[in-house]
Write a protein that holds these residues in place. Structure first.
Motif, short mmCIF file in Angstrom:
data_model
loop_
_atom_site.label_atom_id
_atom_site.label_comp_id
_atom_site.label_asym_id
_atom_site.label_seq_id
_atom_site.Cartn_x
_atom_site.Cartn_y
_atom_site.Cartn_z
N ARG A 281 -32.03 -21.52 38.09
CA ARG A 281 -30.78 -21.03 37.51
C ARG A 281 -30.24 -19.84 38.30
O ARG A 281 -29.05 -19.75 38.60
CB ARG A 281 -31.00 -20.63 36.05
CG ARG A 281 -29.72 -20.16 35.35
CD ARG A 281 -29.94 -19.89 33.88
NE ARG A 281 -30.89 -18.82 33.67
CZ ARG A 281 -32.13 -18.97 33.21
NH1 ARG A 281 -32.56 -20.18 32.91
NH2 ARG A 281 -32.93 -17.95 33.05
N ARG A 282 -31.14 -18.92 38.66
CA ARG A 282 -30.74 -17.75 39.45
C ARG A 282 -30.15 -18.16 40.79
O ARG A 282 -29.08 -17.68 41.19
CB ARG A 282 -31.95 -16.85 39.67
CG ARG A 282 -31.70 -15.64 40.56
CD ARG A 282 -33.00 -15.14 41.14
NE ARG A 282 -33.61 -16.14 42.01
CZ ARG A 282 -34.87 -16.10 42.43
NH1 ARG A 282 -35.66 -15.13 42.04
NH2 ARG A 282 -35.34 -17.04 43.24
N LEU A 284 -28.89 -21.02 41.66
CA LEU A 284 -27.63 -21.75 41.49
C LEU A 284 -26.48 -20.78 41.26
O LEU A 284 -25.38 -20.94 41.80
CB LEU A 284 -27.74 -22.73 40.33
CG LEU A 284 -26.52 -23.61 40.06
CD1 LEU A 284 -26.20 -24.47 41.28
CD2 LEU A 284 -26.75 -24.50 38.84
N GLU A 285 -26.73 -19.74 40.47
CA GLU A 285 -25.69 -18.74 40.20
C GLU A 285 -25.30 -17.98 41.46
O GLU A 285 -24.18 -17.47 41.56
CB GLU A 285 -26.18 -17.77 39.13
CG GLU A 285 -26.30 -18.39 37.74
CD GLU A 285 -26.98 -17.47 36.74
OE1 GLU A 285 -27.59 -16.48 37.19
OE2 GLU A 285 -26.90 -17.74 35.54
N CYS A 286 -26.23 -17.89 42.41
CA CYS A 286 -25.96 -17.14 43.64
C CYS A 286 -25.18 -17.95 44.67
O CYS A 286 -24.72 -17.39 45.67
CB CYS A 286 -27.28 -16.67 44.27
SG CYS A 286 -28.13 -15.39 43.31
N GLN A 287 -25.02 -19.25 44.44
CA GLN A 287 -24.29 -20.08 45.39
C GLN A 287 -22.80 -19.76 45.32
O GLN A 287 -22.24 -19.56 44.24
CB GLN A 287 -24.50 -21.57 45.10
CG GLN A 287 -25.94 -22.03 45.17
CD GLN A 287 -26.54 -21.87 46.55
OE1 GLN A 287 -25.84 -21.92 47.56
NE2 GLN A 287 -27.85 -21.67 46.60
N VAL A 290 -20.64 -23.25 43.53
CA VAL A 290 -21.62 -23.85 42.62
C VAL A 290 -21.30 -25.31 42.38
O VAL A 290 -22.20 -26.16 42.31
CB VAL A 290 -21.64 -23.08 41.29
CG1 VAL A 290 -22.58 -23.75 40.29
CG2 VAL A 290 -22.07 -21.64 41.52
N SER A 392 -21.81 -23.97 32.66
CA SER A 392 -22.72 -22.90 33.08
C SER A 392 -23.94 -23.51 33.74
O SER A 392 -24.32 -24.66 33.47
CB SER A 392 -23.15 -22.08 31.86
OG SER A 392 -23.97 -22.86 31.00
N PRO A 393 -24.61 -22.74 34.63
CA PRO A 393 -25.83 -23.26 35.26
C PRO A 393 -26.89 -23.70 34.25
O PRO A 393 -27.54 -24.72 34.45
CB PRO A 393 -26.32 -22.07 36.10
CG PRO A 393 -25.06 -21.33 36.45
CD PRO A 393 -24.19 -21.46 35.22
N SER A 394 -27.04 -22.96 33.16
CA SER A 394 -28.04 -23.33 32.16
C SER A 394 -27.71 -24.68 31.54
O SER A 394 -28.60 -25.52 31.34
CB SER A 394 -28.11 -22.25 31.07
OG SER A 394 -28.58 -21.04 31.59
#
Length: 689
Positions: A281-282, A284-287, A290, A392-394
């Protein structure tokens, strides 16, 4: 001194009476004659710690003379870092010795001695040499300011930071301070300035850069700036408080080290030592883009059973081999492990024109048997993919997990979710948002469809059916929003809500003396561990319902992957009195395997066959055989979807046990069901053909 041409004399030692009146008188007269050039010093402050070894000068010598303050403030180690420009005894202010030497006592600013001053260039002459008229000594003091200090029990030993100084007299410190002032240095840069400057520098650096390598560069530059500033300030003779800035850097470094340590543990699965799904998740959020990435989750079948036969090191070896195989498609991507049966990774979808075919090929390779410690272990998996947008990524990770759960090894090993594959993409986005809100606000309810004994027509209970009425779209089909909950990982939450409502309805019926049997639906995919048992037991305890009144309808029973686990769960709940029904038997994935291996109490015949009884001989034959199978196994049969009286009569004649459908009653609210049951009980009403 006069003969030597001394410009000023500072006597930095107390002038005490000698006990010889003639000597004292002569000395007094000499002082008076040189009053313009001689400055006496004495301690002004009554600070016992700083002046307990210093004796006051005699009033006899000091009367009418210029007085300078000899006070200095050493720290607890004996070092002097700053000296005030003047000191006051409460009545008068006296300039410090260094101030008199450098500025004639005119300045009002404190001084911070610059210990880079080379004191070896300051001539130090024994007074006896001057008294004998030593030529070299006389030349050394000509036109100079001479500081006279004594030695003995009344002199403090002061430490100078320069190693070459060692323990020195207070007079030498005053000279260093005067030389510092004459160089126009000795200013002070406080801790508030350094903390603000270096704190801002650190924040700016970390705010601008991204990535671990760039952060390390910022840290290096920050330390270099601190060292450079330290060296430059020493060169300029500035006293700079860098300890607080250094503490700030140390404090940040400590926090960062703790964070990195925790991250290594928080984001690493302890069993496989692979990054976990929190790390997924972390990352993916940093891409930056996304939406360009698809989330791939591989579900390894029967992993817990396999790992139970392996040692800890062998378990890690097994899972590492799984991760290595999933990495075959792109060695650059990271494989994540959730600690259980799921492995995940990210792929840039545009790199694969046919993502499904690529993943099917990867699965075929990854599913080969694994060799661990000379043992060959089978490996099978299904793959789920979320390639939707605006989530959201989650939610996307949960959706990919749900897709892996829905995939089937036999006919759909790779299941890709793209915007929920629904009729209207716009509505599906809205549906998810509204569903999330409905779950949060507990706006999903139940209606109860009565079930009757086919032979007597008596209502014996009801099936609880999920209902959601949206403000914009009205009533949403349970098949649609339940699937949605499953795909976004909210099925447990929905199930918990529906169980609570169903069990509460059963308790309410029993309290009113009415038939309290209530059937509640639970998806087969939830029978993977004992969480569902915990959930049902908690709902029972909170509602106060009688377990004997509860039937759990297991939907899509072929999706049960581990019959041993499912049987343990059903037996655990069965011990309390709860019974189980196999739902939709005869279609989709409801099958004989589940019926044979699990302790069901009831068999529900699907509406597809029931609704065709009046005009389809094949349907009638199938239903007759299902009723015979149910009777032979000692199960209660329930026919659902009874839409007309003719169908009801056929089922009665076939010997069916229970039935439900619009011909009997539509799903209704609890108060209406209670009223219906009350009327039947009070009036003895029965529905007959």
């Amino acid at each position: 001194m006069s003969q030597a041409g001394v410009s000023r004399i500072v006597i930095d030692t107390p002038m005490q009476l000698s006990g010889n009146s003639r000597v004292d008188r002569d000395l007094r007269l000499a002082l008076e004659r040189n009053r313009e050039r001689v400055i006496l010093s004495r301690p002004i402050r009554d600070d016992i710690d700083e002046n307990r070894l210093i004796e006051d000068g005699s009033e006899f010598f000091e009367r009418g003379m210029r007085i300078a303050a000899s006070d200095i403030q050493p720290d607890f180690l004996g070092f002097v870092w700053g000296i005030e420009s003047e000191y006051s005894d409460g009545r008068s202010a006296y300039p410090a010795v260094w101030n008199v030497i450098a500025h004639g006592g005119a300045t009002t600013e404190a001084i911070f001695p610059d210990y880079s001053v080379d004191t070896s260039q300051v001539p130090q002459i024994d007074l006896s040499e001057l008294a004998r008229g030593n030529g070299l000594a006389l030349n050394a003091v000509q036109d100079k300011t001479v500081v006279i200090w004594g030695s003995g029990r009344d002199r403090r030993a002061i430490k100078a930071p320069d190693a070459n100084y060692g323990d020195v007299s207070a007079g030498l410190i005053q000279i260093v301070a005067a030389e510092t002032a004459l160089r126009n240095s000795g200013q002070f840069v406080g801790s508030s300035i350094t903390i603000a400057a270096f704190g801002l520098l650190l924040l700016l650096g970390l705010g601008i850069v991204r990535g671990r390598r760039n952060r390390m560069l910022v840290y290096g530059l920050w330390v270099a700036a601190l060292v450079t500033f330290f060296v430059l300030s020493a060169y300029l003779g500035l006293r700079v408080m860098l300890s607080e800035a250094l503490f700030l850097g140390t404090f940040y470094a400590t926090l960062r080290a703790i964070y990195n340590y925790r991250r290594r543990h928080i984001f690493i699965d302890p069993r496989s030592k692979l990054p976990n799904f929190a790390a997924l998740r972390r990352d993916l959020e940093c891409q930056e883009d996304v939406a360009a990435f698809a989330i791939v989750v591989a579900k390894v079948a029967r992993l817990d059973a396999v790992l139970a036969t392996l040692s800890q090191s062998e378990q890690r070896q097994y899972m590492r081999q799984v991760a290595t195989r999933l990495n075959l498609g792109d060695t650059q991507h990271t494989v994540y492990h959730d600690g259980g049966k799921y492995f995940g990774f990210l792929v840039r979808a545009q790199d694969y024109p046919d993502l499904k075919s690529h993943l099917e090929g990867l699965r075929a390779v990854a599913s080969q048997a694994v060799s661990v410690s000379k043992r060959t272990l089978d490996l099978s998996m299904t793959i789920g993919v979320d390639h939707s947008k605006n989530k959201s990524p989650s939610s996307r990770i949960s959706s990919a997990i749900a897709a892996a759960d829905q995939a089937r090894e036999a006919y759909r090993p790779v299941f890709i979710i793209t915007n929920f594959e629904a009729d209207s993409e716009t509505w599906d986005y809205s549906l998810q948002a509204r569903l999330e809100q409905a779950l949060t606000e507990n706006r999903i309810s139940i209606k109860l469809q009565p079930q009757i004994e086919l032979q007597s027509g008596r209502i014996i209970g009801a099936e609880a059916l999920a209902r959601w009425v949206d403000e914009e779209r009205g009533e949403i089909s349970p098949a649609r929003f339940i699937l949605q909950c499953e795909r976004v990982g909210r099925l447990d939450e929905l199930t918990k809500r529906l169980l609570g409502l169903s069990f509460a309805a059963s308790r309410s019926l029993r309290e009113k003396g009415l038939p309290a049997r209530v059937s509640a639906n639970v998806s087969a995919i939830q029978f993977v561990d004992h969480r569902i048992a915990d959930m049902i037991e908690t709902a029972l305890a909170e509602s106060g319902a009688d377990p004997a009144d509860i039937i759990i309808e297991v939907t899509e029973s072929a999706r049960i992957e581990d019959f041993a686990v499912a049987r343990d769960i059903m037996e655990r709940l069965g011990n309390s009195g709860i019974r189980f029904s196999i739902d939709d038997f005869g279609i989709s994935s409801a099958n004989l395997d589940a019926l044979y291996r699990l302790p069901f109490f009831e068999l529900k015949i699907d509406r597809m066959f029931v609704s065709a009884l009046t005009n389809d001989r094949s349907a009638r034959t199938i239903v007759e055989n299902m009723l015979s199978l149910s009777s032979g196994l000692g199960l209660v049969s329930v026919a659902e979807g009874i839409e007309d009286l003719a169908t009801l009569e056929i089922l009665r004649n076939m010997g069916g046990d229970l039935g439900q459908g619009y011909c009997i009653a539509r799903p209704q609210t609890l108060p209406l069901l209670q009223e219906t049951m009350r009327l039947q009980r009070d009036n003895g009403l029965q529905r007959s053909g």
